[in-house]
Design a protein around this motif. Structure first.
Motif, PDB file in Angstrom:
ATOM      1  N   GLY A  30       8.792  -0.508   6.669  1.00 53.26           N
ATOM      2  CA  GLY A  30       9.286   0.676   7.340  1.00 53.26           C
ATOM      3  C   GLY A  30      10.202   1.426   6.399  1.00 53.26           C
ATOM      4  N   TYR A  31      10.099   2.756   6.394  1.00 59.79           N
ATOM      5  CA  TYR A  31      10.879   3.570   5.468  1.00 59.79           C
ATOM      6  C   TYR A  31      11.711   4.585   6.239  1.00 59.79           C
ATOM      7  N   THR A  32      12.993   4.639   5.905  1.00 65.27           N
ATOM      8  CA  THR A  32      13.891   5.638   6.468  1.00 65.27           C
ATOM      9  C   THR A  32      14.093   6.733   5.424  1.00 65.27           C
ATOM     10  N   TYR A  33      14.962   7.670   5.751  1.00 66.36           N
ATOM     11  CA  TYR A  33      15.247   8.760   4.817  1.00 66.36           C
ATOM     12  C   TYR A  33      15.784   8.231   3.492  1.00 66.36           C
TER      13      TYR A  33
ATOM     14  N   THR B 165      -2.498   8.606  27.914  1.00 69.11           N
ATOM     15  CA  THR B 165      -1.707   9.794  28.210  1.00 69.11           C
ATOM     16  C   THR B 165      -0.392   9.333  28.792  1.00 69.11           C
ATOM     17  N   GLY B 166       0.691   9.989  28.428  1.00 70.13           N
ATOM     18  CA  GLY B 166       1.996   9.571  28.908  1.00 70.13           C
ATOM     19  C   GLY B 166       3.120  10.244  28.165  1.00 70.13           C
ATOM     20  N   GLN B 167       4.271   9.576  28.139  1.00 71.18           N
ATOM     21  CA  GLN B 167       5.487  10.198  27.621  1.00 71.18           C
ATOM     22  C   GLN B 167       5.550  10.259  26.100  1.00 71.18           C
ATOM     23  N   TRP B 168       4.811   9.406  25.403  1.00 74.06           N
ATOM     24  CA  TRP B 168       5.019   9.297  23.967  1.00 74.06           C
ATOM     25  C   TRP B 168       4.414  10.450  23.190  1.00 74.06           C
ATOM     26  N   GLN B 169       5.244  11.059  22.370  1.00 71.02           N
ATOM     27  CA  GLN B 169       4.836  12.135  21.467  1.00 71.02           C
ATOM     28  C   GLN B 169       4.672  11.497  20.085  1.00 71.02           C
ATOM     29  N   PHE B 170       3.442  11.178  19.728  1.00 72.84           N
ATOM     30  CA  PHE B 170       3.180  10.414  18.506  1.00 72.84           C
ATOM     31  C   PHE B 170       3.497  11.224  17.248  1.00 72.84           C
ATOM     32  N   THR B 171       4.202  10.575  16.325  1.00 70.65           N
ATOM     33  CA  THR B 171       4.486  11.172  15.016  1.00 70.65           C
ATOM     34  C   THR B 171       3.591  10.577  13.937  1.00 70.65           C
ATOM     35  N   GLN B 172       3.441   9.253  13.958  1.00 77.88           N
ATOM     36  CA  GLN B 172       2.563   8.568  13.009  1.00 77.88           C
ATOM     37  C   GLN B 172       1.877   7.408  13.697  1.00 77.88           C
TER      38      GLN B 172
ATOM     39  N   GLY C  91      18.983   0.587  15.843  1.00 75.89           N
ATOM     40  CA  GLY C  91      19.519   1.840  15.340  1.00 75.89           C
ATOM     41  C   GLY C  91      18.818   2.412  14.123  1.00 75.89           C
ATOM     42  N   ILE C  92      17.838   1.689  13.586  1.00 82.85           N
ATOM     43  CA  ILE C  92      17.094   2.188  12.423  1.00 82.85           C
ATOM     44  C   ILE C  92      16.066   3.219  12.900  1.00 82.85           C
ATOM     45  N   GLN C  93      16.068   4.391  12.295  1.00 82.92           N
ATOM     46  CA  GLN C  93      15.069   5.407  12.617  1.00 82.92           C
ATOM     47  C   GLN C  93      14.127   5.575  11.430  1.00 82.92           C
ATOM     48  N   PHE C  94      12.914   5.080  11.600  1.00 86.64           N
ATOM     49  CA  PHE C  94      11.943   5.151  10.519  1.00 86.64           C
ATOM     50  C   PHE C  94      11.315   6.539  10.452  1.00 86.64           C
ATOM     51  N   LYS C  95      11.005   6.956   9.243  1.00 84.02           N
ATOM     52  CA  LYS C  95      10.242   8.196   9.073  1.00 84.02           C
ATOM     53  C   LYS C  95       8.788   7.886   8.680  1.00 84.02           C
ATOM     54  N   ARG C  96       8.531   6.621   8.297  1.00 83.46           N
ATOM     55  CA  ARG C  96       7.166   6.219   7.960  1.00 83.46           C
ATOM     56  C   ARG C  96       7.056   4.706   8.099  1.00 83.46           C
ATOM     57  N   ILE C  97       5.896   4.240   8.573  1.00 86.40           N
ATOM     58  CA  ILE C  97       5.631   2.811   8.680  1.00 86.40           C
ATOM     59  C   ILE C  97       4.318   2.499   7.989  1.00 86.40           C
TER      60      ILE C  97
ATOM     61  N   MET D 141       0.806  -1.202   0.000  1.00 89.02           N
ATOM     62  CA  MET D 141       0.000   0.000   0.000  1.00 89.02           C
ATOM     63  C   MET D 141       0.811   1.209   0.000  1.00 89.02           C
ATOM     64  N   THR D 142       0.650   1.765   0.918  1.00 87.99           N
ATOM     65  CA  THR D 142       1.117   3.066   1.123  1.00 87.99           C
ATOM     66  C   THR D 142       0.492   3.495   2.384  1.00 87.99           C
ATOM     67  N   THR D 143       1.020   4.614   2.843  1.00 88.64           N
ATOM     68  CA  THR D 143       0.512   5.126   4.103  1.00 88.64           C
ATOM     69  C   THR D 143      -0.922   5.506   3.928  1.00 88.64           C
ATOM     70  N   LYS D 144      -1.734   4.979   4.807  1.00 83.66           N
ATOM     71  CA  LYS D 144      -3.132   5.333   4.909  1.00 83.66           C
ATOM     72  C   LYS D 144      -3.961   4.918   3.734  1.00 83.66           C
ATOM     73  N   SER D 145      -3.643   3.962   2.989  1.00 85.17           N
ATOM     74  CA  SER D 145      -4.519   3.456   1.961  1.00 85.17           C
ATOM     75  C   SER D 145      -5.113   2.181   2.495  1.00 85.17           C
ATOM     76  N   ARG D 146      -6.194   2.284   3.217  1.00 84.07           N
ATOM     77  CA  ARG D 146      -6.672   1.191   4.047  1.00 84.07           C
ATOM     78  C   ARG D 146      -7.497   0.169   3.287  1.00 84.07           C
ATOM     79  N   MET D 147      -7.979   0.486   2.100  1.00 83.86           N
ATOM     80  CA  MET D 147      -8.928  -0.392   1.439  1.00 83.86           C
ATOM     81  C   MET D 147      -8.317  -1.747   1.115  1.00 83.86           C
ATOM     82  N   THR D 148      -7.041  -1.767   0.705  1.00 76.66           N
ATOM     83  CA  THR D 148      -6.427  -3.022   0.309  1.00 76.66           C
ATOM     84  C   THR D 148      -5.474  -3.564   1.352  1.00 76.66           C
ATOM     85  N   TRP D 149      -5.084  -2.738   2.325  1.00 76.01           N
ATOM     86  CA  TRP D 149      -4.078  -3.168   3.273  1.00 76.01           C
ATOM     87  C   TRP D 149      -4.644  -3.669   4.567  1.00 76.01           C
TER      88      TRP D 149
END
Length: 395
Positions: free
Chosen positions: A163-166, A100-107, A147-153, A1-9
């Motif tokens: 998972g996608y990195t830079y 509620t807690g420590q996590w600052q959600f990105t995606q 050590g992998i820092q994803f920018k999108r999952i 898919m892709t991010t947020k394409s929920r119909m097929t994923w």
């Protein structure tokens, strides 16, 4: 898919939950630690959540700001922020606190109603972590990504996801416990995979511009799908669903303005068209701006793109915002980019993200701190209705 394409994923089964909130699938049971506050008026104000959300660990002294939104279907979804997660099971008529807690959600990425994944930062830390929930979002566990820092999952189900990195792409088959790197071309600056075999990559070609590459054998071999001339090459984002592929290519930025272009293919990269090119005074010419386009991006002038939502083989949405104009909007296409239409929400804000669980029903969250709000559309973005509004930073 892709991010947020929920119909097929996304596979959304009828899940019976005993200790978590059965979002829209049966009786409501309060999540552990959740406050099931509701508003006396459907979709009114903050639904009494402000005080609850500010009681979380590490978030008492900071503003309430949304960061992402993720809907499983037309009525059931979640919205994340800096230190909190809320949800609705009745199309935003009422909302309740989930976490509620420590996590600052990105995606946020929930492949079903119980299992969820997120990219998040801990307060005052620049590191982005992959975290996982198995109770609908009430509790989260940090995953070790070596050590992998994803920018999108992008998860298909509770086990399989990308998972996608830079500059790369990874695949997991065990719910994020381990990741295998997918071979991508040199100078990759963005990638997306629709299956283990079929994928696309944005490649920087210094001195000339961008190349869109594609593979049909899981990265063993790559071929050029499109070439775009550009005087700057700061990277790009790719989205794909079914036969449609979209490339968001960035130019330069300046004076709160971002130059960018959007390209679309309706046949898995065989042919491409420019949906639009947005050149700005601060950012200069957009990549491929001399090509024929269909106008500017959402919330122009000086708009900044948010994320895309794709449905099936034809329908695509792009969120956007403009710091200069102080507004948010979306752009859309119902024909894989042959035509493009921009819609201004006429509501305050300057950045946004979207989630469209179906072709006409979608959700937009304002992610700027001046007006944190969520809006719903049931007509493909032509009209919007506010479903929740949190106090602005100065209130």
């Amino acid at each position: 898919m892709t991010t947020k394409s929920r119909m097929t994923w996304k596979r959304i089964g009828a899940l019976a939950l005993s200790v978590t909130l059965a979002w829209g699938l049966g009786p409501v049971h309060t999540l552990p630690g959740a406050n099931a506050a509701s508003s006396p008026t459907c979709g009114n104000g903050d639904h009494g959540l402000t005080a609850t959300l500010k009681k979380g660990s590490g978030v008492e002294d900071q503003r309430l700001q949304f960061t992402d939104i993720d809907f499983l279907n037309n009525t059931t979804g979640r919205a994340g922020g800096e230190g909190f997660l809320i949800g609705t099971s009745n199309a935003g008529c009422t909302w309740q606190s989930i976490y509620t807690g420590q996590w600052q959600f990105t995606q946020l990425d929930f492949p079903n109603n119980v299992n969820g994944f997120a990219l998040a930062q801990a307060k005052d830390s620049p590191t982005t972590y992959l975290i996982r929930s198995t109770d609908g979002g009430a509790h989260w566990t940090r995953m070790d990504t070596k050590g992998i820092q994803f920018k999108r999952i992008d998860f298909r189900n509770k086990n399989e996801g990308f998972g996608y990195t830079y500059n790369g792409a990874y695949l997991t088959k065990d719910g994020g416990a381990t990741w295998n790197r997918i071979s991508t071309p040199a100078n990759t600056r963005g990638a997306v995979f629709t299956t283990e075999k079929q994928g696309y990559a944005v490649v920087v070609a210094p001195g000339s511009g961008y190349r869109i590459m594609q593979t049909s054998n899981g990265g063993k071999n790559w071929t050029q799908s499109m070439k775009v001339t550009s005087t700057t090459w700061s990277g790009g984002d790719l989205y794909a669903s079914g036969n449609q592929v979209w490339a968001l290519l960035y130019g330069d930025a300046g004076m709160s303005q971002q130059s960018y272009s959007l390209y679309a293919s309706g046949n898995e990269g065989k042919n491409w068209r420019q949906a639009f090119a947005q050149s700005t005074a601060g950012g200069g010419p957009a990549p491929g701006a001399s090509s024929t386009g269909n106008g500017k991006g959402p919330a122009d002038p000086g708009g900044h793109p948010g994320n895309m939502a794709l449905i099936g083989n034809q329908t695509a949405y792009l969120s956007g915002g403009s710091p200069a104009a102080g507004k948010v909007g979306i752009g859309r296409s119902y024909d894989a980019g042959s035509t493009w239409k921009n819609i201004d929400l006429k509501d305050p804000g300057y950045s946004s993200r979207i989630s469209f669980p179906s072709a006409k029903t979608g959700w937009l969250v304002v992610t700027s701190d001046n007006s944190p709000a969520i809006y719903e559309t049931t007509d493909g973005g032509t009209t919007w209705k506010q479903k929740i509004l949190l106090p602005a930073e100065n209130e």
